[in-house]
Design an enzyme around this catalytic site. Structure first.
Site, mmCIF file in Angstrom:
data_model
loop_
_atom_site.group_PDB
_atom_site.id
_atom_site.type_symbol
_atom_site.label_atom_id
_atom_site.label_comp_id
_atom_site.label_asym_id
_atom_site.label_seq_id
_atom_site.Cartn_x
_atom_site.Cartn_y
_atom_site.Cartn_z
ATOM 1 N N ARG A 125 0.853 -1.183 0.000
ATOM 2 C CA ARG A 125 0.000 0.000 0.000
ATOM 3 C C ARG A 125 0.891 1.237 0.000
ATOM 4 O O ARG A 125 2.103 1.149 0.196
ATOM 5 C CB ARG A 125 -0.942 -0.009 1.203
ATOM 6 C CG ARG A 125 -0.278 -0.491 2.469
ATOM 7 C CD ARG A 125 -0.650 0.277 3.677
ATOM 8 N NE ARG A 125 -0.421 1.696 3.543
ATOM 9 C CZ ARG A 125 0.771 2.293 3.688
ATOM 10 N NH1 ARG A 125 1.861 1.576 3.944
ATOM 11 N NH2 ARG A 125 0.878 3.585 3.584
ATOM 12 N N GLY A 126 0.258 2.378 -0.252
ATOM 13 C CA GLY A 126 0.997 3.608 -0.463
ATOM 14 C C GLY A 126 1.086 3.858 -1.957
ATOM 15 O O GLY A 126 1.489 2.967 -2.712
ATOM 16 N N ALA A 127 0.695 5.046 -2.388
ATOM 17 C CA ALA A 127 0.563 5.302 -3.827
ATOM 18 C C ALA A 127 1.824 4.975 -4.624
ATOM 19 O O ALA A 127 1.758 4.271 -5.636
ATOM 20 C CB ALA A 127 0.133 6.756 -4.057
ATOM 21 N N ARG B 6 -6.758 -0.638 -7.291
ATOM 22 C CA ARG B 6 -6.922 0.520 -6.396
ATOM 23 C C ARG B 6 -7.105 1.756 -7.292
ATOM 24 O O ARG B 6 -6.118 2.334 -7.745
ATOM 25 C CB ARG B 6 -5.707 0.726 -5.488
ATOM 26 C CG ARG B 6 -5.439 -0.346 -4.460
ATOM 27 C CD ARG B 6 -6.498 -0.470 -3.380
ATOM 28 N NE ARG B 6 -6.712 0.735 -2.620
ATOM 29 C CZ ARG B 6 -5.989 1.116 -1.565
ATOM 30 N NH1 ARG B 6 -4.965 0.372 -1.176
ATOM 31 N NH2 ARG B 6 -6.276 2.215 -0.909
ATOM 32 N N GLN C 114 -2.870 2.179 9.922
ATOM 33 C CA GLN C 114 -1.541 2.264 9.308
ATOM 34 C C GLN C 114 -0.569 3.079 10.153
ATOM 35 O O GLN C 114 0.630 2.805 10.154
ATOM 36 C CB GLN C 114 -1.651 2.878 7.911
ATOM 37 C CG GLN C 114 -2.367 2.018 6.898
ATOM 38 C CD GLN C 114 -3.819 2.403 6.736
ATOM 39 O OE1 GLN C 114 -4.461 2.840 7.701
ATOM 40 N NE2 GLN C 114 -4.351 2.267 5.541
ATOM 41 N N ASP D 210 -2.399 10.765 -2.420
ATOM 42 C CA ASP D 210 -2.673 9.760 -3.437
ATOM 43 C C ASP D 210 -3.006 10.397 -4.779
ATOM 44 O O ASP D 210 -2.891 9.743 -5.806
ATOM 45 C CB ASP D 210 -3.824 8.862 -2.982
ATOM 46 C CG ASP D 210 -3.390 7.926 -1.874
ATOM 47 O OD1 ASP D 210 -3.006 6.790 -2.184
ATOM 48 O OD2 ASP D 210 -3.408 8.339 -0.701
ATOM 49 N N ASN E 53 -6.133 12.175 -0.079
ATOM 50 C CA ASN E 53 -5.231 11.395 0.772
ATOM 51 C C ASN E 53 -6.077 10.531 1.700
ATOM 52 O O ASN E 53 -7.311 10.554 1.661
ATOM 53 C CB ASN E 53 -4.299 12.323 1.568
ATOM 54 C CG ASN E 53 -3.142 11.580 2.196
ATOM 55 O OD1 ASN E 53 -2.467 10.794 1.533
ATOM 56 N ND2 ASN E 53 -2.904 11.803 3.479
ATOM 57 N N LYS E 54 -5.423 9.780 2.547
ATOM 58 C CA LYS E 54 -6.102 8.864 3.458
ATOM 59 C C LYS E 54 -7.203 9.576 4.240
ATOM 60 O O LYS E 54 -7.041 10.714 4.675
ATOM 61 C CB LYS E 54 -5.078 8.260 4.422
ATOM 62 C CG LYS E 54 -5.644 7.307 5.449
ATOM 63 C CD LYS E 54 -6.361 6.124 4.810
ATOM 64 C CE LYS E 54 -5.447 5.336 3.895
ATOM 65 N NZ LYS E 54 -6.173 4.209 3.248
#
Length: 353
Positions: free
Chosen positions: A57-59, A100, A203, A244, A254-255
């Site tokens: 995970r993480g762009a 995603r 996270q 993101d 973003n998150k």
């Protein structure tokens, strides 16, 4: 700008993506911090499944993993050159892209792989492998540059709050927002690091504080709901987050939870920084209103660590991202430079049409 003199490797010991030459190994971030285990992916569908399941995970990391997924998919294709291989590979690229949809780096990396593929000759498989490696190498270099640029904005001994995980685990290495924090700690600009837990996947609690510990940085974990109170105490001078997707007007996806941090920061006079590679900038999307916000299984909200905490037969809403308007952002930092008070004019000056 002069590059920092600190030892990057001292603050950058984790690699979530490993290419072995015949398979992709992904550090299973669902099991951290208690189990450090890599998942082996032998084909593109396994990579897509790992992306969707948040194994990786993480762009930026998602984009890198997808690029290696294309390399794996190429092994099942019989074609004389890249142009002939392209239509045969396209279904695999589409499945990777669907894993995603919000993170722009995923589509960006796949578009880059398509571009080199159609121009490649008989060595098209080698061309794809070199491009995937270049995407990873460039991300690491960009993160180190970003860290130096972002840290330079922070006054010595500042307190910093971050959200979600934006470090080595989310990138090729060093990290975006955590790269700024790593550089800031190394240079004495950051005296205290706070990390929000980041519900529902935690996270921040599971990944960020563990990752910082590996580099000898001692973070303080807070509940997401404690952030505004912490700001009120004066302990926080900057909120530093990743992204993101960054739109043409400077709006940032973003998150989930980032937007409320930006609102609280503005109210309390705390500055707000977004650190992300230029590959996260999407000048084709005018504003955050046009961003598709991914929603995941509502069941993710019903418990923690497999233990149910909610009553049976209740509903839930589980958006994974939110959009922070550019008016609430003090600085966007990419490897290309710093955009202070971002808006459409500033973004077009930095990134073109």
């Amino acid at each position: 700008m002069t590059e920092p003199t600190f030892d990057f490797d001292r603050y950058d010991r984790i690699r979530p993506i490993r290419w072995t030459g015949d398979a992709l190994e992904l550090l299973d971030q669902r099991k951290l911090p208690f189990v450090v285990e890599y998942v082996r992916c032998d084909d593109a569908d396994a990579v897509a499944a790992a992306i969707h399941a948040l194994t990786v995970r993480g762009a930026p990391a998602i984009g890198i993993a997808a690029a290696w997924g294309v390399v794996l998919a190429a092994r099942d294709i019989d074609a004389a050159d890249g142009n002939a291989a392209a239509p045969q590979l396209e279904p695999a690229l589409q499945r990777l892209n669907a894993a995603r949809p919000t993170a722009v780096n995923l589509a960006w990396a796949l578009a880059r792989m398509r571009r080199v593929l159609v121009a490649a000759g008989a060595d098209w498989r080698d061309v794809l492998a070199r491009e995937a490696q270049a995407i990873a190498d460039e991300d690491l270099a960009a993160n180190r540059r970003m860290g130096a640029l972002g840290a330079a904005l922070i006054e010595p001994e500042s307190g910093v709050l971050t959200h979600c995980n934006t470090g080595s685990l989310a990138t090729a290495g060093f990290g975006t927002a955590l790269g700024v924090i790593r550089a800031g700690v190394a240079q004495g600009r950051i005296g205290k690091v706070y990390a929000g837990e980041t519900r529902p996947w935690l996270q921040g609690a599971r990944l960020t504080v563990w990752e910082l510990q590996q580099d000898g940085i001692s973070p303080t974990l807070i509940a997401d709901s404690a952030a505004a109170h912490l700001m009120k105490t004066g302990a926080v001078h900057w909120v530093v987050v990743g992204a993101d997707r960054i739109c043409a007007n400077g709006d940032v996806a973003n998150k989930i939870g980032t937007y409320q941090l930006a609102i609280a920061a503005r109210h309390h006079g705390v500055r707000f920084m977004v650190a992300a590679p230029s590959s996260t900038v999407d000048m084709a999307t005018p504003s955050g209103d046009q961003i598709h916000i991914e929603e995941r299984d509502p069941g993710e909200l019903f418990g923690v660590g497999g233990v149910r905490t909610a009553a049976e037969e209740v509903g839930a809403w589980n958006p994974v991202f939110d959009v922070t308007p550019h008016e609430l952002i003090d600085a966007i930092v990419t490897e290309r430079g710093v955009i202070e008070r971002p808006d459409e004019a500033a973004m077009r000056t930095a990134f073109g049409a």
